[in-house]
Design an enzyme around this catalytic site. Sequence first.
Site, short mmCIF file in Angstrom:
data_model
loop_
_atom_site.label_atom_id
_atom_site.label_comp_id
_atom_site.label_asym_id
_atom_site.label_seq_id
_atom_site.Cartn_x
_atom_site.Cartn_y
_atom_site.Cartn_z
CB SER A 5 -93.08 -96.50 80.99
OG SER A 5 -92.24 -95.45 80.55
CG HIS A 28 -93.15 -95.24 85.12
ND1 HIS A 28 -92.77 -95.36 86.44
CD2 HIS A 28 -92.01 -95.11 84.42
CE1 HIS A 28 -91.45 -95.31 86.54
NE2 HIS A 28 -90.95 -95.15 85.31
CG ASP A 30 -89.63 -93.24 82.46
OD1 ASP A 30 -89.24 -93.55 83.60
OD2 ASP A 30 -90.20 -94.03 81.69
CG MET A 32 -85.21 -89.60 81.24
SD MET A 32 -84.66 -90.75 79.97
CE MET A 32 -85.76 -92.14 80.26
CG HIS A 61 -88.24 -93.27 87.16
ND1 HIS A 61 -87.89 -94.26 86.28
CD2 HIS A 61 -87.17 -93.10 87.97
CE1 HIS A 61 -86.65 -94.67 86.55
NE2 HIS A 61 -86.19 -93.97 87.56
CG MET A 63 -84.27 -91.81 85.51
SD MET A 63 -84.82 -92.75 84.08
CE MET A 63 -86.51 -92.19 84.00
CG PHE A 138 -82.10 -94.99 76.05
CD1 PHE A 138 -82.45 -94.00 75.13
CD2 PHE A 138 -80.88 -94.90 76.70
CE1 PHE A 138 -81.58 -92.95 74.86
CE2 PHE A 138 -80.01 -93.84 76.43
CZ PHE A 138 -80.36 -92.87 75.51
N GLY A 140 -87.18 -100.20 76.05
CA GLY A 140 -86.90 -101.28 75.11
C GLY A 140 -85.62 -102.06 75.36
CG ASP A 170 -88.77 -98.40 85.21
OD1 ASP A 170 -89.10 -98.83 84.10
OD2 ASP A 170 -88.54 -97.19 85.45
N GLY A 171 -88.07 -101.65 83.77
CA GLY A 171 -87.12 -101.93 82.70
C GLY A 171 -87.22 -103.36 82.21
CB SER A 193 -91.35 -101.55 74.64
OG SER A 193 -90.54 -102.15 75.61
C1 DX5 Z 1 -85.98 -96.38 81.50
C2 DX5 Z 1 -87.29 -95.97 82.09
C3 DX5 Z 1 -88.37 -96.95 81.98
C4 DX5 Z 1 -88.74 -97.32 80.56
C5 DX5 Z 1 -89.10 -98.77 80.56
O1 DX5 Z 1 -84.99 -95.55 81.97
O2 DX5 Z 1 -87.14 -95.68 83.48
O3 DX5 Z 1 -89.53 -96.54 82.70
O4 DX5 Z 1 -89.82 -96.60 80.05
O5 DX5 Z 1 -89.33 -99.17 79.25
P1 DX5 Z 1 -89.43 -100.73 78.87
O6 DX5 Z 1 -90.61 -101.26 79.63
O7 DX5 Z 1 -89.62 -100.68 77.41
O8 DX5 Z 1 -88.14 -101.37 79.30
ZN ZN Z 2 -88.98 -95.32 84.63
#
Ligand code: DX5
Ligand code: ZN
Length: 218
Positions: A5, A28, A30, A32, A61, A63, A138, A140, A170-171, A193
């Site tokens: 990501s 990936h 994100d 938002m 993705h 959001m 977010f 991490g 994811d996450g 991360s």
């Molecule tokens: C969070 C995102 C994820 C995020 C994951 O809303 O959808 O894709 O980048 O990050 P890590 O792998 O650090 O949890």
């Molecule tokens: Zn994501």
Amino acid sequence: MIAPSILSADFARLADAADSVSRADWLHVDVMDAHFVPNLTIGLPVVKSLHAATDVPLDCHLMIDDPDRWAPGYAEAGAANVTFHVEAAADPVQTARAIRKAGALAGLSVKPGTPLEPYLEVLREFDTLLVMTVEPGFGGQEFRAEVLPKVRLAREHVRAGHLRLFVEVDGGISADTIEQAAEAGADVFVAGSAVFGADDPAAAVEALRRRARTAMNV
Ligand code: DX5
Ligand code: ZN
């Protein structure tokens, strides 16, 4: 498949980030909107430029609110897979069809608190199910193992032939958590991360892949 990501990469150097994980299966992205989630990232122009800058297929993705309106545009911009949230969509089936018509795979995502059972029929129109293993917004955050029953349920429906889906998580995916997700039946693993926070992102991708494969017995 491993999907790093770019949320955890340097946003001023996205092409370099893509280059650093050129052996990843998907990249990936994100998206938002500061409405569906309390964070703001990037949109269509950046996705278009990134698509031109890398050969790694883009996994967008979304959001965002009103994905019915915006999601097909990401397929037109060149994304390989476009995932939107069921909690935000007015007509998921129509939106999935529009994404596929524009040439991408269609994905549906569920937040940790959203059950899967009401959407099992709708998922027949999709290629990807993205099970959030953190609250979206977010990078991490800590992996939430309590959502893994949804991964297991989706995998059972795929095994039984009721659904044909990638099951993506994811996450909070890292070397410590990827095996649980793989054992539950996930086959696409997003990691932000754990990849871009590592000294060697390419090596981190390969390490995650090895762990997932071991857990899946392939
Ligand atoms: C969070 C995102 C994820 C995020 C994951 O809303 O959808 O894709 O980048 O990050 P890590 O792998 O650090 O949890
Ligand atoms: Zn994501």
